[in-house]
Design an enzyme around this catalytic site. Sequence first.
Site, PDB file in Angstrom:
ATOM      1  N   SER A 179       6.824  22.272 -19.823  1.00  0.00           N
ATOM      2  CA  SER A 179       6.304  21.850 -21.125  1.00  0.00           C
ATOM      3  C   SER A 179       4.787  21.869 -21.243  1.00  0.00           C
ATOM      4  CB  SER A 179       6.840  20.466 -21.479  1.00  0.00           C
ATOM      5  OG  SER A 179       6.649  19.563 -20.428  1.00  0.00           O
ATOM      6  N   HIS A 207      12.498  23.292 -24.306  1.00  0.00           N
ATOM      7  CA  HIS A 207      11.621  24.246 -24.997  1.00  0.00           C
ATOM      8  C   HIS A 207      12.216  25.649 -25.058  1.00  0.00           C
ATOM      9  CE1 HIS A 207       8.393  21.274 -25.067  1.00  0.00           C
ATOM     10  NE2 HIS A 207       8.828  20.939 -23.862  1.00  0.00           N
ATOM     11  N   LYS A 242      12.903  19.895 -31.064  1.00  0.00           N
ATOM     12  CA  LYS A 242      11.871  20.923 -30.940  1.00  0.00           C
ATOM     13  C   LYS A 242      12.252  22.125 -31.809  1.00  0.00           C
ATOM     14  CE  LYS A 242      10.154  18.599 -27.034  1.00  0.00           C
ATOM     15  NZ  LYS A 242      10.525  18.036 -25.745  1.00  0.00           N
TER      16      LYS A 242
HETATM   17  C1  LIG Z   1      10.481  16.651 -25.221  1.00  0.00           C
HETATM   18  C2  LIG Z   1      11.183  16.735 -23.913  1.00  0.00           C
HETATM   19  C3  LIG Z   1      12.173  15.825 -23.575  1.00  0.00           C
HETATM   20  C4  LIG Z   1      12.453  14.597 -24.389  1.00  0.00           C
HETATM   21  O1  LIG Z   1      13.249  14.833 -25.486  1.00  0.00           O
HETATM   22  P1  LIG Z   1      13.195  13.851 -26.738  1.00  0.00           P
HETATM   23  O2  LIG Z   1      14.407  14.204 -27.508  1.00  0.00           O
HETATM   24  O3  LIG Z   1      11.936  14.156 -27.432  1.00  0.00           O
HETATM   25  O4  LIG Z   1      13.247  12.451 -26.217  1.00  0.00           O
HETATM   26  C5  LIG Z   1      12.885  16.055 -22.421  1.00  0.00           C
HETATM   27  N1  LIG Z   1      12.595  17.092 -21.604  1.00  0.00           N
HETATM   28  C6  LIG Z   1      11.607  17.965 -21.884  1.00  0.00           C
HETATM   29  C7  LIG Z   1      11.321  19.086 -20.949  1.00  0.00           C
HETATM   30  C8  LIG Z   1      10.865  17.805 -23.038  1.00  0.00           C
HETATM   31  O5  LIG Z   1       9.858  18.636 -23.296  1.00  0.00           O
END
Ligand SMILES: *Cc1c(COP(=O)(O)O)cnc(C)c1O
Length: 406
Positions: A179, A207, A242
């Site tokens: 990320s 992602h 996302k």
């Molecule tokens: C954003 C993210 C999460 C968390 O997910 P949310 O639904 O925003 O709580 C988990 N793992 C990764 C790799 C992320 O980038």
Amino acid sequence: MSWLAEFDVRLAELDARSLRRRRRVVAPLDGARMAVDGVPLLAFCSNDYLGLAGHSALRAAVHEAVDRYGVGAGASPMVSGHGEANAALELELAAAVQLPRAVYFYAGYATNASLVQALVGAGDEIHADALNHACLIDGARLSRATIHRYGHGRLDELEAHLAASAARRKLVISDTVFSMDGDIADVAALVALCERYDALLLIDDAHGFGVLGPQGRGALAAAGLIGERASPRVIYMATLGKALGVAGAFIAGPENLIEWLLQKTRSYTYATAAPALLAQALRASLACVLGAEGETRRAALHANQARLRERLAPGACAAVDAMGWRLAHSPSAIQPLIVGGNDAALALMAALQRRGYWVPAIRPPTVAEGTARLRIALSAAHTPADVDGLADAIAAEAADLQRLST
Ligand SMILES: *Cc1c(COP(=O)(O)O)cnc(C)c1O
């Protein structure tokens, strides 16, 4: 010093090291623009990679869902919160990633933080990439299994650990798209190692889902490891806030593993189910992602990635090179510009903000000391002119700083 007085001292320490995080109040404007504390800026900080968060089909789905189902789910899915919209979404998610079964969770962080302890415990082993997301790290710690971290992407190191392991249960955990770096794990090689050494694999495709692979089906699909070729050792996890533009997460995999996780994941059992309005928004989003519109949006995103990489490539701008700012090697929508020091990264963020661009500076402990960066997140909502504008602003700022220093 009293404990209460200590908080002020510790906050001041964060300030002194440029590490205090501050929230900005934002409101969406057109395209990728946002009002940030009332000031309109072009944002390069959202993980809404396909620009679906404001899509009319999703808005319409929410309006209809509110009329039909009301707002809150009322209880845990294990009690009375597992509504028909959520159940339908799970079938569609499983079909999207071509895995036998899926379960829909209300949030990604909570999913990973409690999923791991449903799989392993004291006496078992976790093998984790050093750059895994915080929630996977927290989940690993909570499980009380022994944790081996291997160097980022160092599958040779992972293999050596697995080969030397005497543990009966071994769980390998990795992000797919990392990320803060934007690079992508070699999922096929991870699966092959797990098969060779009798381990299970948990991958977090937060992602990747919606963006990677045919029709955006995600990192496993990109590696060809779905449908007939799905491995019974893989637990696939992805988030839905996302590229899908809504909120929540899901896990998918073989029937028996998913049924076990449904029984034992505490963040699922002991949390109120996601509201039907979110499930319905996600069903609309998933239809876009898998359809022709998703194709068009992914093509626009990929064109933006290529454009930014060309504009900021080494040699493209002498002032940027002279500042030592360099794009990380990333094939994804996350294009980090490595700056180095915390203050330098914050100063660049502030300078870009004065020029009308909002790109977040990411500092330790989220990234390693000395690698503070601007995390440029691209989206299908950006026009080519938006991307050029950002590259120009970075180049102009570098040129100004160079002039000042000579
Ligand atoms: C954003 C993210 C999460 C968390 O997910 P949310 O639904 O925003 O709580 C988990 N793992 C990764 C790799 C992320 O980038």
